[in-house]
Each structure stands twice: as structure tokens, then as C-alpha cells.
Write an enzyme that holds these catalytic residues in place. Sequence first.
Site, PDB file in Angstrom:
ATOM      1  N   GLN A  98       0.802  -1.196   0.000  1.00  0.00           N
ATOM      2  CA  GLN A  98       0.000   0.000   0.000  1.00  0.00           C
ATOM      3  C   GLN A  98       0.846   1.262   0.000  1.00  0.00           C
ATOM      4  OE1 GLN A  98      -0.561  -2.637   2.023  1.00  0.00           O
ATOM      5  NE2 GLN A  98      -2.733  -3.043   2.202  1.00  0.00           N
ATOM      6  N   SER A 137       4.961  -8.722  -4.176  1.00  0.00           N
ATOM      7  CA  SER A 137       3.605  -8.437  -4.657  1.00  0.00           C
ATOM      8  C   SER A 137       3.599  -7.550  -5.892  1.00  0.00           C
ATOM      9  CB  SER A 137       2.759  -7.805  -3.539  1.00  0.00           C
ATOM     10  OG  SER A 137       2.668  -8.667  -2.436  1.00  0.00           O
ATOM     11  N   ASP A 192      -2.540 -12.399   0.870  1.00  0.00           N
ATOM     12  CA  ASP A 192      -3.919 -12.420   1.359  1.00  0.00           C
ATOM     13  C   ASP A 192      -4.610 -13.749   1.089  1.00  0.00           C
ATOM     14  OD1 ASP A 192      -3.628  -9.847   2.272  1.00  0.00           O
ATOM     15  OD2 ASP A 192      -4.677  -8.911   0.597  1.00  0.00           O
ATOM     16  N   LYS A 217       1.767  -8.157   9.228  1.00  0.00           N
ATOM     17  CA  LYS A 217       0.431  -7.716   8.853  1.00  0.00           C
ATOM     18  C   LYS A 217      -0.238  -7.165  10.125  1.00  0.00           C
ATOM     19  CE  LYS A 217       0.582  -8.974   4.519  1.00  0.00           C
ATOM     20  NZ  LYS A 217       0.441  -8.000   3.427  1.00  0.00           N
ATOM     21  N   ARG A 247       0.230 -13.333  10.790  1.00  0.00           N
ATOM     22  CA  ARG A 247      -0.821 -14.208  10.259  1.00  0.00           C
ATOM     23  C   ARG A 247      -0.414 -15.675  10.256  1.00  0.00           C
ATOM     24  NH1 ARG A 247      -3.219 -11.153   4.908  1.00  0.00           N
ATOM     25  NH2 ARG A 247      -3.871  -9.223   5.912  1.00  0.00           N
TER      26      ARG A 247
END
Length: 199
Positions: A1, A27, A146, A173, A177
Amino acid sequence: QFLTGLLMSYAASNASGVSIKVNNLKSKPYIDLTLDVMKQFGMKMPENRGYETFYFDRTRAATTTGLPVNYTVEGDWSGGAFLLVAGAVAGPITVRGLDPSSAQADKAILEALMAANAAMAIDAKGITVHPADLTGFSFDATDCPDLFPPLVTLAAYCKGVSHIKGVSRLAHKESDRGLTLQEEFGKLGVFIELKNDLM
């Protein structure tokens, strides 16, 4: 992001003769998606130098200046992945509105489902997934972190051992996770081993 925000901010401010440098970008499909959206809206485009440097040239300019743009927002592959996995373990289910040619990284769920031997059909009406004898699979989720929750769910219903690469991407994250998935699935009796970059 962060990189997406910087790219759009630099473009919107008509940055000239400046670069954004990135080390070991992960990514990449998300950046491809960002650049595609910027292009669709006529924003000033940077020169992509191998995903290491994004250079805003002094000579390049935006192609539109506040003109209306018709843009269709794609279906979300991140959310759709959960439904597709549900179809593989308890379907059948048909999911509509997902573009198999999308630049979204999470469309890779289709590869994981195929690797797990899921019964699947793709046509103009949508993606239909049926229960089948699912088998353990290997999948690299480095570029699509994700997908880990639906991938772990899929693996839990497969016969044999599955290997998912890219777990190191999950440490920073909203939680770690990898550890969270290990702990929560452990409550259901699913054993998850975390080893280096593998789950």
C-alpha cells in the site's frame, strides 16, 4: 500500500525528475494493478525500471486533466477466493464477477485449486467449483499473501501434505498471520508447521 500511495501521490502532484526506489519488491501484481488504474485515469505515468525504480520524467505529462472517466471496478479476487474454496470443499458454488484475466494477484487461487485437484469450470457465466477428492498441493503465495487463509482452509481438506511458500510475508500484517493461522487451525485439529518460508 505504501508504494501504491507514493506512485499516485507523485503522479497527482505532477512530480518531475524524481524517482521512487524499491528494494526487493514483493507483490508485483499489485503494482501492475496500480499502474493500470493510473493509466486508465490518465494520470502521469512513471517509467518502471524493473520494479526497482519508478522514475517520473520531466517530459511525461498526464493524458487527461479532470475529465470524466468511465471505469468498471473489477470483482475482488481476495474475497472471491474464500467462496471458491468453499465450493471445493462443500459446493457446488458458482461465483460471478471475477475476471480470470485480471491483474489482481489473488486470481492465483485458481492455480492452487487446480493443483489440489478441485473440480472447476470457467465460462462466461462465472466460475463453478464442485467438491472432489482433493490432494495435497504445493503453492508459492509470496506475491499474494492475502490468499493464506483460504489456502490453509483448502489444505485442511486435502489428503496428504500441502506446502505453501511465502509465510515470511505474513509476520508484519495486522498480526503475525502465520502464527495466527497455526494457532486457530490447531484448535480444529489441523497441524500446521512453520519452517523458514514454508507453511
